[in-house]
Design a protein around this motif. Sequence first.
Motif, PDB file in Angstrom:
ATOM      1  N   GLY A   9     -51.310 -34.139 117.954  1.00  0.00           N
ATOM      2  CA  GLY A   9     -50.418 -33.996 117.261  1.00  0.00           C
ATOM      3  C   GLY A   9     -50.623 -34.677 115.613  1.00  0.00           C
ATOM      4  O   GLY A   9     -50.870 -35.678 115.528  1.00  0.00           O
ATOM      5  N   GLY A  11     -48.152 -34.881 113.289  1.00  0.00           N
ATOM      6  CA  GLY A  11     -46.730 -35.241 112.765  1.00  0.00           C
ATOM      7  C   GLY A  11     -47.034 -36.580 112.038  1.00  0.00           C
ATOM      8  O   GLY A  11     -48.056 -36.901 111.881  1.00  0.00           O
ATOM      9  N   PRO A  12     -45.743 -37.396 111.694  1.00  0.00           N
ATOM     10  CA  PRO A  12     -46.005 -38.215 110.794  1.00  0.00           C
ATOM     11  C   PRO A  12     -46.952 -39.428 111.792  1.00  0.00           C
ATOM     12  O   PRO A  12     -47.705 -40.145 110.985  1.00  0.00           O
ATOM     13  CB  PRO A  12     -44.526 -38.887 110.820  1.00  0.00           C
ATOM     14  CG  PRO A  12     -43.820 -37.663 110.534  1.00  0.00           C
ATOM     15  CD  PRO A  12     -44.329 -36.785 111.534  1.00  0.00           C
ATOM     16  N   ALA A  13     -46.593 -39.558 112.927  1.00  0.00           N
ATOM     17  CA  ALA A  13     -47.280 -40.676 113.619  1.00  0.00           C
ATOM     18  C   ALA A  13     -48.797 -40.411 113.663  1.00  0.00           C
ATOM     19  O   ALA A  13     -49.509 -41.220 113.637  1.00  0.00           O
ATOM     20  CB  ALA A  13     -46.578 -40.522 115.181  1.00  0.00           C
ATOM     21  N   GLU A  32     -53.640 -30.218 116.198  1.00  0.00           N
ATOM     22  CA  GLU A  32     -52.386 -29.828 116.232  1.00  0.00           C
ATOM     23  C   GLU A  32     -52.271 -28.500 116.654  1.00  0.00           C
ATOM     24  O   GLU A  32     -52.980 -27.589 116.353  1.00  0.00           O
ATOM     25  CB  GLU A  32     -52.177 -30.129 114.751  1.00  0.00           C
ATOM     26  CG  GLU A  32     -50.973 -29.233 114.200  1.00  0.00           C
ATOM     27  CD  GLU A  32     -49.403 -29.690 114.981  1.00  0.00           C
ATOM     28  OE1 GLU A  32     -49.178 -30.924 115.114  1.00  0.00           O
ATOM     29  OE2 GLU A  32     -48.788 -29.115 115.179  1.00  0.00           O
ATOM     30  N   ASN A  33     -51.202 -28.156 117.397  1.00  0.00           N
ATOM     31  CA  ASN A  33     -51.143 -26.791 117.940  1.00  0.00           C
ATOM     32  C   ASN A  33     -50.406 -25.882 116.816  1.00  0.00           C
ATOM     33  O   ASN A  33     -50.714 -24.693 117.026  1.00  0.00           O
ATOM     34  CB  ASN A  33     -50.434 -26.976 119.325  1.00  0.00           C
ATOM     35  CG  ASN A  33     -48.862 -27.336 119.441  1.00  0.00           C
ATOM     36  OD1 ASN A  33     -48.409 -27.699 118.298  1.00  0.00           O
ATOM     37  ND2 ASN A  33     -48.336 -27.141 120.241  1.00  0.00           N
ATOM     38  N   ARG A  42     -41.617 -27.475 108.070  1.00  0.00           N
ATOM     39  CA  ARG A  42     -40.847 -27.963 109.079  1.00  0.00           C
ATOM     40  C   ARG A  42     -39.735 -28.777 108.353  1.00  0.00           C
ATOM     41  O   ARG A  42     -40.132 -29.797 108.138  1.00  0.00           O
ATOM     42  CB  ARG A  42     -41.351 -28.186 110.157  1.00  0.00           C
ATOM     43  CG  ARG A  42     -40.549 -28.638 111.582  1.00  0.00           C
ATOM     44  CD  ARG A  42     -41.519 -28.614 112.867  1.00  0.00           C
ATOM     45  NE  ARG A  42     -42.578 -29.750 112.494  1.00  0.00           N
ATOM     46  CZ  ARG A  42     -43.709 -29.844 113.173  1.00  0.00           C
ATOM     47  NH1 ARG A  42     -43.745 -28.957 114.529  1.00  0.00           N
ATOM     48  NH2 ARG A  42     -44.604 -30.701 113.073  1.00  0.00           N
ATOM     49  N   ARG A  44     -36.963 -31.531 108.481  1.00  0.00           N
ATOM     50  CA  ARG A  44     -36.599 -32.512 109.648  1.00  0.00           C
ATOM     51  C   ARG A  44     -35.836 -33.605 108.556  1.00  0.00           C
ATOM     52  O   ARG A  44     -35.200 -33.523 107.892  1.00  0.00           O
ATOM     53  CB  ARG A  44     -37.462 -33.219 110.434  1.00  0.00           C
ATOM     54  CG  ARG A  44     -38.178 -31.860 111.450  1.00  0.00           C
ATOM     55  CD  ARG A  44     -39.073 -32.619 112.293  1.00  0.00           C
ATOM     56  NE  ARG A  44     -39.288 -31.792 113.605  1.00  0.00           N
ATOM     57  CZ  ARG A  44     -40.137 -32.069 114.486  1.00  0.00           C
ATOM     58  NH1 ARG A  44     -40.931 -33.189 114.333  1.00  0.00           N
ATOM     59  NH2 ARG A  44     -40.203 -31.326 115.455  1.00  0.00           N
ATOM     60  N   ALA A  45     -36.353 -34.925 108.893  1.00  0.00           N
ATOM     61  CA  ALA A  45     -35.796 -36.181 108.726  1.00  0.00           C
ATOM     62  C   ALA A  45     -35.898 -36.139 107.104  1.00  0.00           C
ATOM     63  O   ALA A  45     -36.981 -35.548 106.328  1.00  0.00           O
ATOM     64  CB  ALA A  45     -36.383 -37.398 109.150  1.00  0.00           C
ATOM     65  N   GLN A 102     -39.582 -35.197 105.196  1.00  0.00           N
ATOM     66  CA  GLN A 102     -40.442 -35.331 105.996  1.00  0.00           C
ATOM     67  C   GLN A 102     -41.679 -34.490 105.739  1.00  0.00           C
ATOM     68  O   GLN A 102     -42.934 -34.882 106.049  1.00  0.00           O
ATOM     69  CB  GLN A 102     -40.075 -35.375 107.586  1.00  0.00           C
ATOM     70  CG  GLN A 102     -41.159 -35.358 108.595  1.00  0.00           C
ATOM     71  CD  GLN A 102     -40.363 -35.642 110.235  1.00  0.00           C
ATOM     72  OE1 GLN A 102     -39.446 -35.916 110.047  1.00  0.00           O
ATOM     73  NE2 GLN A 102     -41.307 -35.164 111.000  1.00  0.00           N
ATOM     74  N   CYS A 158     -49.390 -38.588 120.055  1.00  0.00           N
ATOM     75  CA  CYS A 158     -48.704 -38.545 118.914  1.00  0.00           C
ATOM     76  C   CYS A 158     -48.012 -37.047 118.929  1.00  0.00           C
ATOM     77  O   CYS A 158     -47.861 -36.543 117.607  1.00  0.00           O
ATOM     78  CB  CYS A 158     -49.354 -38.834 117.708  1.00  0.00           C
ATOM     79  SG  CYS A 158     -50.127 -40.198 117.625  1.00  0.00           S
ATOM     80  N   ASP A 159     -47.790 -36.335 120.132  1.00  0.00           N
ATOM     81  CA  ASP A 159     -47.395 -34.780 120.063  1.00  0.00           C
ATOM     82  C   ASP A 159     -45.867 -34.994 120.349  1.00  0.00           C
ATOM     83  O   ASP A 159     -45.604 -33.636 120.699  1.00  0.00           O
ATOM     84  CB  ASP A 159     -48.357 -34.320 121.107  1.00  0.00           C
ATOM     85  CG  ASP A 159     -48.613 -34.796 122.211  1.00  0.00           C
ATOM     86  OD1 ASP A 159     -47.873 -35.926 122.674  1.00  0.00           O
ATOM     87  OD2 ASP A 159     -48.915 -34.138 123.323  1.00  0.00           O
ATOM     88  N   TYR A 222     -25.200 -32.041 107.006  1.00  0.00           N
ATOM     89  CA  TYR A 222     -24.947 -31.726 108.492  1.00  0.00           C
ATOM     90  C   TYR A 222     -23.566 -31.765 108.893  1.00  0.00           C
ATOM     91  O   TYR A 222     -22.675 -32.548 108.354  1.00  0.00           O
ATOM     92  CB  TYR A 222     -25.687 -33.130 109.179  1.00  0.00           C
ATOM     93  CG  TYR A 222     -27.131 -33.159 108.974  1.00  0.00           C
ATOM     94  CD1 TYR A 222     -28.197 -32.639 109.764  1.00  0.00           C
ATOM     95  CD2 TYR A 222     -27.612 -33.804 107.802  1.00  0.00           C
ATOM     96  CE1 TYR A 222     -29.657 -32.703 109.420  1.00  0.00           C
ATOM     97  CE2 TYR A 222     -29.263 -34.043 107.526  1.00  0.00           C
ATOM     98  CZ  TYR A 222     -29.778 -33.411 108.373  1.00  0.00           C
ATOM     99  OH  TYR A 222     -31.288 -33.484 108.264  1.00  0.00           O
ATOM    100  N   GLY A 285     -44.540 -42.509 118.534  1.00  0.00           N
ATOM    101  CA  GLY A 285     -43.627 -41.918 117.806  1.00  0.00           C
ATOM    102  C   GLY A 285     -42.521 -40.930 119.180  1.00  0.00           C
ATOM    103  O   GLY A 285     -42.413 -41.490 120.274  1.00  0.00           O
ATOM    104  N   ASP A 286     -42.172 -39.759 118.702  1.00  0.00           N
ATOM    105  CA  ASP A 286     -41.306 -39.071 119.445  1.00  0.00           C
ATOM    106  C   ASP A 286     -41.917 -38.837 120.893  1.00  0.00           C
ATOM    107  O   ASP A 286     -41.266 -38.391 121.732  1.00  0.00           O
ATOM    108  CB  ASP A 286     -40.926 -37.810 118.811  1.00  0.00           C
ATOM    109  CG  ASP A 286     -39.931 -38.028 117.638  1.00  0.00           C
ATOM    110  OD1 ASP A 286     -39.583 -39.068 117.449  1.00  0.00           O
ATOM    111  OD2 ASP A 286     -39.350 -36.818 117.473  1.00  0.00           O
ATOM    112  N   GLY A 298     -35.863 -41.787 113.443  1.00  0.00           N
ATOM    113  CA  GLY A 298     -37.189 -41.127 114.084  1.00  0.00           C
ATOM    114  C   GLY A 298     -38.473 -41.250 113.439  1.00  0.00           C
ATOM    115  O   GLY A 298     -39.317 -41.701 113.980  1.00  0.00           O
TER     116      GLY A 298
END
Length: 391
Positions: A9, A11-13, A32-33, A42, A44-45, A102, A158-159, A222, A285-286, A298
Amino acid sequence: MRTQVGIVGAGPAGLVLAHLLARAGIDSVVLENRSRGYIEQRVRAGVLEQTTVDLLRENGLAQRLDREGMVHHGLELRFAGRGHRIPLSELTGGRAITVYGQQEVVKDLVRARLEAGGEILFEVDDVTLHDLDSERPAIRFRHGGGDHELRCDVVAGCDGFHGVSRPSIPAGVLTAYEREYPFAWLGILAEAPPSSEELIYCSSERGFALHSMRSPKVTRLYLQVDPAEDLANWPDERIWEELRARFATDDGWTLADGPLLEKGITPLRSFVVEPMQYGRLYLAGDAAHIVPATGAKGLNLAVADVRILAEALEAWYRTGRTDLLDGYSAACLRRVWRVQQFSWWMTSMLHLFDDQGAFDRRLQLSQLAYVCSSKAAATSLAENYVGLPYV
Ligand code: FAD
Ligand code: DHB
């Protein structure tokens, strides 16, 4: 293929972990897939805690963040037609948050890692984890039309919430703790200047709304909606009307609008697994926990996990000591549960619940008024929001 730490993964993690390990002289490969383009776009945050910014800066990863990130020293809580400022920095000895998307963090981390000769494989398929309870775990995957096996000392899962790492742990090892909320967030990114210099968390009689931003020209907004809501029911004009109605104040506050760049619906949920480790697999992470977005935590929690993991791995490789690795899960979970409680509290205070009666609404309004009038209550919100240095 062989490496010391196989990271699933980007991502940030996963990306922050790869950087921290490299600084300690530990090799890793990130799998990473998705494509590089996809993860860099993408949306996000957007809120980085002081601790997250400090860590990126200490590792030479904050040049663009320092130029383009928007440092905020306060936020607004809006309810009953009025706004109230919480002076975050004044209440926390000068700590602040930085608003920086993010995907910008991800872009910076990917570029820096590749420039330093680090290995990130994008668009890998069919990732599976093997021999996790041995000293030579393996990750098998497809990449570039061929089958590969990456042997490592340790696997970092971390995925994210939907990844393969957590489900690779045998049944019965993990305990999951979960709460679903009866609402989701409809988020938009709009080409419109922010209508306030700071974030606005608004609890209206029509539901929750949040005003955030990405730059002096782009607003992020939001709306609380039903989790089963279909985006097709929300043409742009309906979104703007609902936002205006929720943010309305007695003194006629106005919301700038503009063309939408992105819109999407995200469910809100609380989720934790314990422990965050099995054999030589460490979840971060997530992949191990989800918080409802109201606390803006998150991404920050993902970074906090991998900081602890990197320190534990460094100690293990340097001296052979295993106590920090053995204590990884317990050390992370202290912060995870603090952040879960804060995120649940913010969510409960600000959203309208389906079954909520007039009594419960008055309790929420009383809580909001207390947070905005008591220095002790405001300090509690502020220190959690900017991020507790120690838990
Ligand atoms: P992720 O960022 O999810 O990274 C995991 C990576 O692993 C991804 O790149 C994924 O493509 C990859 N991956 C998944 N499966 C595999 C596999 N089988 N093999 C290889 N790679 C795999 N937080 C907030 O605070 N505010 C917000 O507004 C907010 N909005 C969000 C909106 C959405 C749609 C989502 C999903 C999350 C949002 N979050 C928000 C949460 C925040 O973005 C996450 O907490 C943060 O991304 C966690 O980082 P991570 O690295 O643990 O996981
Ligand atoms: C943003 C997202 C959040 O979840 C939050 O609490 C504050 C800001 C954002 O996307 O800017």
